[in-house]
Design a protein around this motif. Structure first.
Motif, PDB file in Angstrom:
ATOM      1  N   LEU A   1      -2.971   4.709  12.423  1.00  0.00           N
ATOM      2  CA  LEU A   1      -1.983   4.945  13.476  1.00  0.00           C
ATOM      3  C   LEU A   1      -2.695   4.956  14.820  1.00  0.00           C
ATOM      4  N   VAL A   2      -2.188   4.165  15.754  1.00  0.00           N
ATOM      5  CA  VAL A   2      -2.723   4.155  17.115  1.00  0.00           C
ATOM      6  C   VAL A   2      -1.635   4.690  18.040  1.00  0.00           C
ATOM      7  N   ASP A   3      -1.942   5.786  18.700  1.00  0.00           N
ATOM      8  CA  ASP A   3      -0.993   6.437  19.604  1.00  0.00           C
ATOM      9  C   ASP A   3      -1.671   6.563  20.962  1.00  0.00           C
ATOM     10  N   GLY A   4      -1.452   5.556  21.800  1.00  0.00           N
ATOM     11  CA  GLY A   4      -2.156   5.540  23.080  1.00  0.00           C
ATOM     12  C   GLY A   4      -3.638   5.360  22.859  1.00  0.00           C
ATOM     13  N   GLU A   5      -4.424   6.327  23.304  1.00  0.00           N
ATOM     14  CA  GLU A   5      -5.875   6.278  23.121  1.00  0.00           C
ATOM     15  C   GLU A   5      -6.316   6.948  21.826  1.00  0.00           C
ATOM     16  N   THR A   6      -5.371   7.532  21.114  1.00  0.00           N
ATOM     17  CA  THR A   6      -5.692   8.260  19.889  1.00  0.00           C
ATOM     18  C   THR A   6      -5.562   7.348  18.680  1.00  0.00           C
ATOM     19  N   VAL A   7      -6.579   7.354  17.828  1.00  0.00           N
ATOM     20  CA  VAL A   7      -6.574   6.561  16.597  1.00  0.00           C
ATOM     21  C   VAL A   7      -6.723   7.505  15.415  1.00  0.00           C
ATOM     22  N   ILE A   8      -5.758   7.457  14.496  1.00  0.00           N
ATOM     23  CA  ILE A   8      -5.779   8.313  13.317  1.00  0.00           C
ATOM     24  C   ILE A   8      -5.772   7.432  12.077  1.00  0.00           C
ATOM     25  N   SER A   9      -6.794   7.559  11.251  1.00  0.00           N
ATOM     26  CA  SER A   9      -6.805   6.870   9.964  1.00  0.00           C
ATOM     27  C   SER A   9      -6.630   7.912   8.867  1.00  0.00           C
ATOM     28  N   ASP A  10      -6.309   7.432   7.664  1.00  0.00           N
ATOM     29  CA  ASP A  10      -6.003   8.268   6.501  1.00  0.00           C
ATOM     30  C   ASP A  10      -4.533   8.688   6.569  1.00  0.00           C
ATOM     31  N   SER A  11      -3.816   8.377   5.503  1.00  0.00           N
ATOM     32  CA  SER A  11      -2.366   8.605   5.502  1.00  0.00           C
ATOM     33  C   SER A  11      -1.996  10.081   5.631  1.00  0.00           C
ATOM     34  N   ASN A  12      -2.709  10.959   4.955  1.00  0.00           N
ATOM     35  CA  ASN A  12      -2.380  12.381   5.058  1.00  0.00           C
ATOM     36  C   ASN A  12      -2.675  12.914   6.451  1.00  0.00           C
ATOM     37  N   ALA A  13      -3.763  12.444   7.053  1.00  0.00           N
ATOM     38  CA  ALA A  13      -4.084  12.844   8.423  1.00  0.00           C
ATOM     39  C   ALA A  13      -2.996  12.376   9.379  1.00  0.00           C
ATOM     40  N   ILE A  14      -2.440  11.198   9.116  1.00  0.00           N
ATOM     41  CA  ILE A  14      -1.348  10.687   9.952  1.00  0.00           C
ATOM     42  C   ILE A  14      -0.125  11.587   9.833  1.00  0.00           C
TER      43      ILE A  14
ATOM     44  N   PHE B   1     -10.971  -4.438  13.057  1.00  0.00           N
ATOM     45  CA  PHE B   1     -10.254  -3.402  12.317  1.00  0.00           C
ATOM     46  C   PHE B   1     -11.188  -2.244  11.971  1.00  0.00           C
ATOM     47  N   LEU B   2     -12.438  -2.543  11.668  1.00  0.00           N
ATOM     48  CA  LEU B   2     -13.399  -1.486  11.351  1.00  0.00           C
ATOM     49  C   LEU B   2     -13.642  -0.564  12.544  1.00  0.00           C
ATOM     50  N   GLU B   3     -13.358  -1.047  13.740  1.00  0.00           N
ATOM     51  CA  GLU B   3     -13.434  -0.166  14.905  1.00  0.00           C
ATOM     52  C   GLU B   3     -12.343   0.892  14.867  1.00  0.00           C
ATOM     53  N   LEU B   4     -11.222   0.557  14.209  1.00  0.00           N
ATOM     54  CA  LEU B   4     -10.130   1.520  14.072  1.00  0.00           C
ATOM     55  C   LEU B   4     -10.361   2.456  12.902  1.00  0.00           C
ATOM     56  N   ASN B   5     -10.867   1.907  11.798  1.00  0.00           N
ATOM     57  CA  ASN B   5     -11.154   2.711  10.606  1.00  0.00           C
ATOM     58  C   ASN B   5     -12.415   2.164   9.950  1.00  0.00           C
ATOM     59  N   SER B   6     -13.485   2.905  10.068  1.00  0.00           N
ATOM     60  CA  SER B   6     -14.775   2.433   9.566  1.00  0.00           C
ATOM     61  C   SER B   6     -14.803   2.297   8.052  1.00  0.00           C
ATOM     62  N   PHE B   7     -13.825   2.867   7.356  1.00  0.00           N
ATOM     63  CA  PHE B   7     -13.720   2.692   5.909  1.00  0.00           C
ATOM     64  C   PHE B   7     -13.007   1.391   5.539  1.00  0.00           C
ATOM     65  N   GLY B   8     -12.411   0.736   6.520  1.00  0.00           N
ATOM     66  CA  GLY B   8     -11.728  -0.525   6.255  1.00  0.00           C
ATOM     67  C   GLY B   8     -10.507  -0.371   5.373  1.00  0.00           C
ATOM     68  N   GLN B   9      -9.683   0.639   5.673  1.00  0.00           N
ATOM     69  CA  GLN B   9      -8.504   0.925   4.857  1.00  0.00           C
ATOM     70  C   GLN B   9      -7.268   1.081   5.733  1.00  0.00           C
ATOM     71  N   VAL B  10      -6.126   0.721   5.170  1.00  0.00           N
ATOM     72  CA  VAL B  10      -4.846   1.024   5.813  1.00  0.00           C
ATOM     73  C   VAL B  10      -4.285   2.284   5.146  1.00  0.00           C
ATOM     74  N   PRO B  11      -3.483   3.043   5.906  1.00  0.00           N
ATOM     75  CA  PRO B  11      -2.955   2.771   7.236  1.00  0.00           C
ATOM     76  C   PRO B  11      -3.852   3.326   8.344  1.00  0.00           C
TER      77      PRO B  11
ATOM     78  N   SER C   1       0.835  -1.209   0.000  1.00  0.00           N
ATOM     79  CA  SER C   1       0.000   0.000   0.000  1.00  0.00           C
ATOM     80  C   SER C   1       0.863   1.251   0.000  1.00  0.00           C
ATOM     81  N   GLY C   2       0.695   2.081  -1.015  1.00  0.00           N
ATOM     82  CA  GLY C   2       1.414   3.343  -1.063  1.00  0.00           C
ATOM     83  C   GLY C   2       0.988   4.293   0.033  1.00  0.00           C
ATOM     84  N   HIS C   3      -0.286   4.261   0.383  1.00  0.00           N
ATOM     85  CA  HIS C   3      -0.760   5.100   1.479  1.00  0.00           C
ATOM     86  C   HIS C   3      -0.087   4.699   2.795  1.00  0.00           C
ATOM     87  N   ALA C   4       0.013   3.389   3.018  1.00  0.00           N
ATOM     88  CA  ALA C   4       0.664   2.915   4.237  1.00  0.00           C
ATOM     89  C   ALA C   4       2.151   3.247   4.225  1.00  0.00           C
ATOM     90  N   HIS C   5       2.792   3.113   3.065  1.00  0.00           N
ATOM     91  CA  HIS C   5       4.212   3.448   2.990  1.00  0.00           C
ATOM     92  C   HIS C   5       4.440   4.923   3.294  1.00  0.00           C
TER      93      HIS C   5
END
Length: 203
Positions: free
Chosen positions: A55-68, A43-53, A9-13
């Motif tokens: 990022l889980v940082d403690g209690e914070t969950v960030i999906s979408d590569s640009n948002a990360i 996994f859908l609990e982490l990202n409801s779109f079902g996509q990688v990547p 995945s280029g987004h994950a990379h």
């Protein structure tokens, strides 16, 4: 930090590369797309779109590569990578928008055809890729980096799918400035390569 990713995945990379360039420690957790792990409830609990990547940082969950990219830069106070001033921030945001637009619907889509068997019109998406790279080639004639006089998250956002554009039958030979820019990124301390597609993967 934990980064849920897939090696093709280029987004994950994109997210993995940024963390690595910063020297930030993180745990890589591979999500098996072929087995549908990205669509399972946990996994859908982490990202409801079902996509990688993701990022889980403690209690914070960030999906979408640009948002990360934005989150990590802000969290770690890396204002050289994502400027806080209005002009600098806007220049970076311009390229994040390109990454989510022209890059995603051009070279990334072309690669999806050959790597994952996506049903896009190859001629159309390859044409979009070249339209984008003609612009990038021009931008890189007057500067070494996309948004500033040094590397920023703008460059990271555009790098991964551009580096692997030839896998989608997008020839980069006509873009010497673009290829030199790729080499500058690849020479940076902490650079981590994007997994090459195994032969016959999409078959």
């Amino acid at each position: 930090m934990k980064l849920y990713f897939h090696p093709l995945s280029g987004h994950a990379h994109r997210a993995r590369l940024f963390l690595s360039l910063l020297g930030q420690s993180f745990e890589l957790i591979e999500v098996d797309l072929a087995k549908g792990e990205h669509k399972k409830p946990e996994f859908l609990e982490l990202n409801s779109f079902g996509q990688v990547p993701v990022l889980v940082d403690g209690e914070t969950v960030i999906s979408d590569s640009n948002a990360i990219l934005v989150y990590v830069a802000r969290k770690l106070g890396k204002i050289d990578w994502f400027p806080e001033d209005a002009v600098g921030g806007a220049r970076v945001q311009r390229w994040l928008s390109v990454a989510a637009g022209q890059l995603a619907f051009g070279p990334a889509a072309a690669r999806l055809i050959t790597v994952f068997g996506a049903k896009f019109n190859a001629e159309e998406v390859i044409g979009r890729a070249h339209a984008l790279y003609k612009v990038l080639e021009g931008e890189l004639t007057v500067r070494k980096w996309l948004a500033a006089d040094h590397i920023t998250v703008a460059d990271v956002a555009i790098y991964s799918y551009t580096a692997r554009a030839p896998e989608g039958n997008v020839d980069l030979s006509a873009y010497p400035n673009l290829r030199a820019w790729l080499q500058r990124i690849e020479a940076l301390p902490g650079f981590v390569d994007f997994a090459k597609t195994p032969v016959g993967f999409a078959a």
